[in-house]
Structure formats: structure tokens, C-alpha cells
Design a protein around this motif. Structure first.
Motif, short mmCIF file in Angstrom:
data_model
loop_
_atom_site.label_atom_id
_atom_site.label_comp_id
_atom_site.label_asym_id
_atom_site.label_seq_id
_atom_site.Cartn_x
_atom_site.Cartn_y
_atom_site.Cartn_z
N GLN A 212 -13.50 51.85 55.56
CA GLN A 212 -13.52 53.27 55.91
C GLN A 212 -13.83 54.16 54.71
N SER A 213 -13.98 53.56 53.54
CA SER A 213 -14.22 54.36 52.34
C SER A 213 -15.63 54.95 52.37
N LYS A 214 -15.74 56.22 52.02
CA LYS A 214 -17.04 56.90 52.00
C LYS A 214 -17.68 56.91 50.61
N SER A 215 -16.87 56.75 49.57
CA SER A 215 -17.39 56.78 48.20
C SER A 215 -17.63 55.37 47.69
N PRO A 246 -22.66 59.50 47.60
CA PRO A 246 -21.37 59.51 46.90
C PRO A 246 -21.18 58.29 46.01
N ILE A 247 -21.96 58.22 44.92
CA ILE A 247 -21.92 57.07 44.02
C ILE A 247 -21.39 57.49 42.65
N GLN A 248 -20.43 56.71 42.14
CA GLN A 248 -19.92 56.89 40.78
C GLN A 248 -20.29 55.66 39.98
N THR A 283 -12.71 46.98 27.55
CA THR A 283 -11.60 46.55 28.39
C THR A 283 -11.25 45.12 28.02
N ASN A 284 -9.97 44.82 28.02
CA ASN A 284 -9.55 43.44 27.77
C ASN A 284 -9.18 42.73 29.05
N ASP A 285 -9.57 43.30 30.19
CA ASP A 285 -9.24 42.69 31.48
C ASP A 285 -10.44 42.83 32.41
N ILE A 286 -11.40 41.94 32.23
CA ILE A 286 -12.62 41.98 33.03
C ILE A 286 -12.35 41.77 34.53
N PRO A 287 -11.51 40.78 34.93
CA PRO A 287 -11.27 40.60 36.37
C PRO A 287 -10.76 41.86 37.06
N THR A 288 -9.81 42.57 36.43
CA THR A 288 -9.30 43.79 37.04
C THR A 288 -10.39 44.86 37.11
N ALA A 289 -11.20 44.95 36.07
CA ALA A 289 -12.30 45.93 36.08
C ALA A 289 -13.26 45.65 37.22
N ILE A 290 -13.60 44.39 37.43
CA ILE A 290 -14.54 44.03 38.49
C ILE A 290 -13.93 44.29 39.87
N ARG A 291 -12.65 43.94 40.05
CA ARG A 291 -12.02 44.14 41.36
C ARG A 291 -11.93 45.62 41.72
N GLY A 292 -12.01 46.52 40.73
CA GLY A 292 -11.99 47.94 41.03
C GLY A 292 -13.33 48.48 41.47
N LEU A 293 -14.36 47.63 41.50
CA LEU A 293 -15.72 48.07 41.85
C LEU A 293 -16.07 47.72 43.29
N ASP A 294 -17.01 48.46 43.83
CA ASP A 294 -17.64 48.08 45.10
C ASP A 294 -18.87 47.22 44.87
N ALA A 295 -19.48 47.36 43.70
CA ALA A 295 -20.65 46.55 43.37
C ALA A 295 -20.84 46.53 41.87
N LEU A 296 -21.43 45.44 41.39
CA LEU A 296 -21.82 45.33 39.99
C LEU A 296 -23.31 45.65 39.88
N LEU A 353 -29.79 50.22 45.49
CA LEU A 353 -28.46 50.82 45.56
C LEU A 353 -28.29 51.59 46.87
N GLU A 354 -29.35 52.29 47.27
CA GLU A 354 -29.28 53.04 48.53
C GLU A 354 -29.11 52.10 49.72
N GLN A 355 -29.81 50.96 49.71
CA GLN A 355 -29.61 49.97 50.76
C GLN A 355 -28.17 49.49 50.81
N LEU A 356 -27.60 49.25 49.63
CA LEU A 356 -26.23 48.75 49.56
C LEU A 356 -25.24 49.72 50.18
N VAL A 357 -25.34 51.00 49.81
CA VAL A 357 -24.32 51.97 50.23
C VAL A 357 -24.57 52.51 51.63
N SER A 358 -25.63 52.07 52.28
CA SER A 358 -25.94 52.59 53.62
C SER A 358 -25.17 51.88 54.73
N ASP A 359 -24.52 50.76 54.41
CA ASP A 359 -23.89 49.98 55.49
C ASP A 359 -22.67 49.23 54.93
#
Length: 402
Positions: A212-215, A246-248, A283-296, A353-359
Motif C-alpha cells: 500500500q506504500s505510495k513512496s 514519489p522517488i527518494q 554505514t557499518n550495517d549493509i544488510p539493514t541499509a538494504i532492507r530499508g530500500l524498495d530497490a537497489l 525506474l519508472e517501470q519499477l515504481v508503476s506496479d
């Protein structure tokens, strides 16, 4: 949001952050004592491969030690036992005192095999091998002739590498594309083995919690240097800003030089992207940084053997938008675990990126496929097992018949 700045030049986990547990060994699998000769200046993708080998090879009967000839971030940040890592600093590219020192270490500690990871360390390994009569292996992590934008340095390293590897017993390439590269350099097929990089399993994201996230939070995790395509990423985000998507974008990692840091931060200001791009730095915690993302996002221009951060994204179930350079397409399949755009092309990257965030639903499917891809093909255990197999092969060929 404002631009957050830090001063570190790489990303890593602090040294000795986790206890080392002695692995169970099968006596029949005891292989050898190996000395890895490495640069050690940075702690980026290749250095994380080295660290994982240092941790995992013991499971297959290999005792690994590391000699840093350009001491720096590796000694500071690797999660290895202190007695596994030693510094043998070179005063310059042609300082040969290190050969004498390393030869003494090899003979005193009775190593069975040398393993080099860079053109400079290959040169040193070749000379130490000649002094000690030991076989040695060269690990090819990236295409030397296209490793940076510094043409003269690339050519020097390329010829240094070609000269050194004439005496090595076996070359390990981290991708099929690098194997083809070494074949073009004249390396015989029988001396080449492909061992894809691997990373540990980490706690994956839960896609259903974000439907349900829009960002969208996109992350570019790297040692920030020109060949990573940071400028292309900024141009792509600038195009998407005009479409009010809505991309950061988060830039995660230190800069290779302060001059390049200033160049990128100035570009962010010039494109008026301060509200859309944030540099969080080290960052000294790559796994946590990645889990906070929607995409790399990895818009590399060239020079990617097999990017570790892409494998870590797969392990977390995070889809990837990357470029079609070298080994990356061997990991990410366009439209399956993510999308592949064209290098140096902000329009192509922006469209992906637009393809990714469209669905969001398609994104959730990609997340599941990314996780499955890691488990099937890119574990650190499988990487270490295959490297140990190369060691056995080399040692068997170097020993005279009984």
C-alpha cells in the motif's frame, strides 16, 4: 531533506564485531594453509569477497591468512581474527623489500599456496612464489583494463597483470564475462575457472507489508567513484522529478576522493535535487541499509565483475535496477529480479525506474524471485566450496607422484 555528509571513503562492518566460531571440518577435506596477498587499501566489493573467503574456507579445511601490501580499510573493518591479517606496507609500486619479507613469512609459517587478488598483489605473489617454489592463484574481480577512468593507470596495471600471471597455476574469475576477457588476453582455457561471488543469507524484506506504500526509496550503495555512474543516476532522478514520481534516492557509502565528493554534491544542488537525493555516507550495517530500500540502483559505466551489493540485494529480496555491464546481467535478469538499463544513459535508467515504481504487485513478485535467485546460485558457502576445489586441483598438480 537536506544532504547529510560523512567523511569515510568506503563502507564495511567494524573489525571483530562478531565472534569467530571454529567450523566443523572433515579430516579428509583438510586442504592447506593459504596466504592471500591483497592491497587492503579500501573495503569494497573485492575486499568483502576476500573477507568471506577468510571466514568460510575453514569449513572446507583451508586455513586462510591475509597480507595487506597497501594497509588501510581492510585491516580496520574486516571481521576476521586479528592473527589472520598482517600488514606488509610497500613504500611504492616498485618496493621489492616486501617480497623478501613475505617469502620469510611463507617459509616460517609453512604456507602451501599463495592467492593474489589485484594486479599489484599478483606481481608480488609471482615473485614470492619464485622465491619459495610455491604455486599461486590469481583471483580476477574486475576487468583491469577498464577498472577506472584513469587510462594510464589502467594500462600499467593491465600489463603488470599480464606479465605476472604467466607463472600462476590457476586463474579464478568471478563471472563468465571476465573469463572471456582473460581468454582474449591469451590465458589457456585449462587455467581458468569461474567461481561466482556469493554472500550470506540475511533477513529478507516482507513485500506484502509495503503493497500500500505510495513512496519509493531507491538506494545506490557503493564506494562513490566515477565508474559507478552517480552522475547518470542524478540525471535520471532529475527527469523523474519532472514527472512528480514519489522517488527518494539515497547515496550510501563514502567517496573515493574529496574532489569527487564536492563534484557530486554540487551537481545535486545544481539540479535542485536536495529534497529528492540524500547522501547518508558510511554505514557499518549493509544488510539493514538494504532492507530499508524498495530497490537497489547500480548504474555502473563499466568495470563490474560481479557486484557484491547486487548479490546482497537479492539476499534481502530487494529488486535491482542496474546497467548491462560485464557480469551484472549474469545475476539480474531483465524483468525478473529487476531491470537492466543501458550504461551512460539517464533516459534508459529513468525508464527502468519508472517501470519499477508503476506496479507494486509486480515489484512484490520480483522481490520473491530475487530471494530465490540468491538461494539457488549465489551463497557464500558455495563460493568457498568452489574455491577450495581449485586449491585441491592446484596442489594435486604441483605435487610429484608418490
Amino acid at each position: 531533506m537536506s544532504i547529510s555528509q560523512t567523511s569515510s571513503s568506503s563502507f564495511a562492518t567494524p573489525a571483530l564485531a562478531l565472534p569467530q566460531v571454529a567450523p566443523q571440518q572433515n579430516p579428509a577435506e583438510r586442504v592447506c594453509r593459504v596466504l592471500h596477498i591483497i592491497n587492503g587499501e579500501h573495503f569494497s566489493g573485492a575486499e568483502r569477497v576476500q573477507q568471506l573467503l577468510g571466514k568460510r574456507l575453514g569449513q572446507f579445511g583451508v586455513e586462510s591468512h591475509f597480507a595487506c601490501i597497501k594497509p588501510g580499510k581492510f585491516s580496520e573493518h574486516c571481521q576476521l581474527r586479528r592473527n589472520q591479517v598482517s600488514d606488509f606496507p610497500m613504500r611504492g609500486r616498485w618496493d621489492m623489500q616486501v617480497v623478501k619479507d613475505l617469502s620469510a613469512k611463507v617459509e616460517q609459517e609453512q604456507f602451501d599456496l599463495l592467492h593474489a587478488h589485484t594486479p599489484r598483489s599478483a606481481m608480488i605473489a609471482a615473485l614470492v612464489a619464485r622465491q619459495t617454489q610455491l604455486p599461486w592463484i590469481y583471483h580476477v574481480h574486475s576487468p583491469t583494463s577498464r577498472d577506472s577512468l584513469r587510462g594510464i593507470i589502467n594500462r600499467v596495471n593491465y600489463w603488470l597483470e599480464r606479465y605476472a600471471i604467466r607463472s600462476c597455476s590457476q586463474l579464478i574469475t568471478v563471472s563468465k564475462s571476465l573469463r572471456r576477457e582473460m581468454l582474449k588476453c591469451g590465458v589457456p582455457r585449462q587455467r581458468l575457472t569461474v567461481v561466482p561471488n556469493g554472500v550470506p543469507a540475511i533477513e529478507p524484506i516482507v513485500p506484502s507489508q509495503r503493497l500500500q506504500s505510495k513512496s519509493w526509496k531507491i538506494g545506490l550503495i557503493a564506494l562513490m567513484r566515477p565508474r559507478k555512474g552517480i552522475e547518470v543516476a542524478l540525471d535520471a532522478i532529475h527527469r523523474l522529478k519532472a514527472k512528480r514520481l514519489p522517488i527518494q534516492l539515497e547515496l550510501i557509502g563514502g567517496f573515493e576522493t574529496s574532489a569527487y565528493e564536492s563534484e557530486i554534491l554540487n551537481k545535486i544542488e545544481a539540479l535542485e535535487l536536495s529534497e529528492h537525493v540524500r547522501w547518508t555516507g558510511f554505514t557499518n550495517d549493509i544488510p539493514t541499509a538494504i532492507r530499508g530500500l524498495d530497490a537497489l540502483l547500480l548504474p555502473s559505466l563499466f568495470g563490474e565483475g560481479m557486484p557484491m551489493v547486487v548479490l546482497e540485494a537479492l539476499a534481502a529480496g530487494v529488486p535491482v535496477v542496474a546497467t548491462r555491464v560485464e557480469g551484472t546481467p549474469e545475476v539480474i535478469r531483465d524483468g525478473v529480479e529487476g531491470f537492466l538499463g543501458e550504461p551512460r544513459d539517464a533516459v534508459s535508467i529513468g525508464n527502468k525506474l519508472e517501470q519499477l515504481v508503476s506496479d507494486r504487485n509486480r515489484w512484490a513478485t520480483m522481490s520473491q524471485q530475487a530471494l530465490a535467485r540468491h538461494r539457488q546460485c549465489f551463497s557464500d558457502e558455495n563460493m568457498a566450496r568452489r574455491v577450495a576445489r581449485v586449491y585441491r586441483k592446484v596442489l594435486a598438480q604441483s605435487k610429484p607422484p608418490s
